[in-house]
Design an enzyme around this catalytic site. Structure first.
Site: not given
Ligand code: 9MR
Length: 386
Positions: A189, A297, A299
């Site tokens: 990102e 990722e 969903d």
């Molecule tokens: O699924 C992840 C969640 O458990 C965390 O709290 C969150 C914090 O930013 O991050 C989520 O995973 C992210 C991933 O690492 C990067 N892309 C976006 C995902 C969803 O926010």
């Protein structure tokens, strides 16, 4: 990984305790131009059980993955660590998937909580699990603006010290798991929605300049020459300012000989918006640069009715989104890794981040597969049969 030994093991293994047979009532919706889902009617029951699993339904060399729940938002919930405590969860994780991505356990704040201390136990356990289940692992992530520890974000470091901190972290973490991680999300990102580098919120780019991104790839490559090194982002499914920025950057880096091997679209979709119909075209243009591509990722969240339960029409629309994302990846030769961001609503990050939205994964909180699950499985089976 699809050796005769494991094929046999899968054949004799007991079927997963789920209602996984395709029935007309649960079959996924198909756009008109595509054939109806296949049912494995000609296969003997034991073989059906094998192809009832996503990982075996997939064509040879195509990895079907999931995030492994733990850390992050889970720490604020009233359940114990899903990966270590939930037996049903672990069973499905092992049976259905051929790739796993630690959801939070390899992020800086988790794995490097103090400057001189790493916390490897959880990642070690996930990688051991993956190897026992003949799964590959996606490492996530090394250079990001989010989920960094306070000691780093609030520390008073010189540029030289920061650079050494990043180099040491990458060398240590990537080096520890060298040969055991198939793909790494090296840079996560790094662009905003306008396609501008995150020069304010990304500590590395802000303090060290854009050149640090190339260094991160170089250090990761030195530490594990076999791992495929990726850019990873959300809202880059289609051709837009953000994906254009990656397209330009990747070409620059490749011209400089920087070891960049892949471009990944996260795929956090919502039925509020249309499906990004140019996903395949977008993956293809990176493929044509010689990169691997991946969906990392996926969903598909939705606005939940007052009952909290999605309607049938919503589930069908969701299945269609999942299926189209998979089909786009399958259609692009170098797209061999397709990961969903968790497989059960029990542990999805969505409800804690988007009020009123949910049901984003392919199974309910009780692990009952939704139409999206059957849509993926059906499309994988068709792709495997060719
Ligand atoms: O699924 C992840 C969640 O458990 C965390 O709290 C969150 C914090 O930013 O991050 C989520 O995973 C992210 C991933 O690492 C990067 N892309 C976006 C995902 C969803 O926010």
């Amino acid at each position: 990984m699809r050796s005769a030994r494991f094929a046999l093991a899968a054949l004799v293994a007991t079927a997963v305790a789920l209602p996984l047979a395709v029935s007309p009532a649960t079959a996924a919706p198909r756009p008109d131009h595509r054939p109806a889902p296949h049912v494995n009617v000609k296969l003997p029951p034991h073989a059906q059980a094998k192809f009832n699993r996503l990982r075996w339904a997939a064509p040879e060399g195509f990895y079907v993955g999931t995030a492994v729940a733990g850390g992050g938002h889970h720490l604020e919930q009233d359940y114990p660590d899903p990966f270590t405590h939930d037996k049903v969860y672990r069973k499905i994780l092992g049976k259905q998937f051929s790739s796993v991505s630690p959801e939070n356990q390899m992020k800086w704040d988790f794995i490097h909580p103090e400057r001189d201390r790493y916390r490897f136990e959880e990642t070690d356990a996930i990688i051991d699990f993956a190897e026992r289940h003949r799964q590959v692992v996606r490492g996530h992530t090394l250079l990001w603006h989010s989920q960094n520890p306070a000691w780093l974000e609030e520390g008073d470091f010189t540029a030289e010290e920061l650079r050494e901190i990043l180099r040491e972290h990458i060398t240590t973490v990537v080096g520890r798991y060298a040969g055991r991680i198939q793909q790494w999300d090296v840079a996560n990102e790094i662009f905003d929605e306008e396609g501008e580098l995150r020069t304010r919120d990304n500590i590395w780019i802000r303090e060290l300049g854009p050149g640090i991104v190339a260094d991160a790839f170089r250090w990761a490559h030195e530490a594990d020459p076999a791992a495929k090194l990726f850019f990873n982002d959300y809202n880059v499914e289609g051709v837009n300012a953000k994906s254009d920025a990656y397209y330009a950057l990747v070409q620059e880096l490749l011209a400089e000989g920087v070891p960049v091997h892949g471009f990944a679209v996260q795929g956090h979709l919502s039925t509020r918006y249309g499906f990004p119909g140019d996903l395949e075209r977008n993956l293809l243009r990176f493929d044509e640069l010689g990169l691997e591509t991946a969906v990392t990722e996926l969903d598909v969240r939705m606005d939940l009715p007052a009952s909290g339960r999605p309607t049938k029409a919503q589930l069908m629309q969701q299945a269609d989104y999942y299926d189209r994302a998979l089909s786009a990846c399958l259609a692009v030769e170098g797209c061999n890794s397709f990961t969903i961001w968790g497989f059960t609503d029990k542990y999805s990050w969505v409800p804690t981040f988007f009020e009123g939205e949910g049901s984003a994964t392919v199974m309910t909180e009780k692990f009952v597969p939704k139409p999206a699950f059957f849509a993926l499985r059906s499309t994988l089976n068709q792709a495997r049969r060719g």
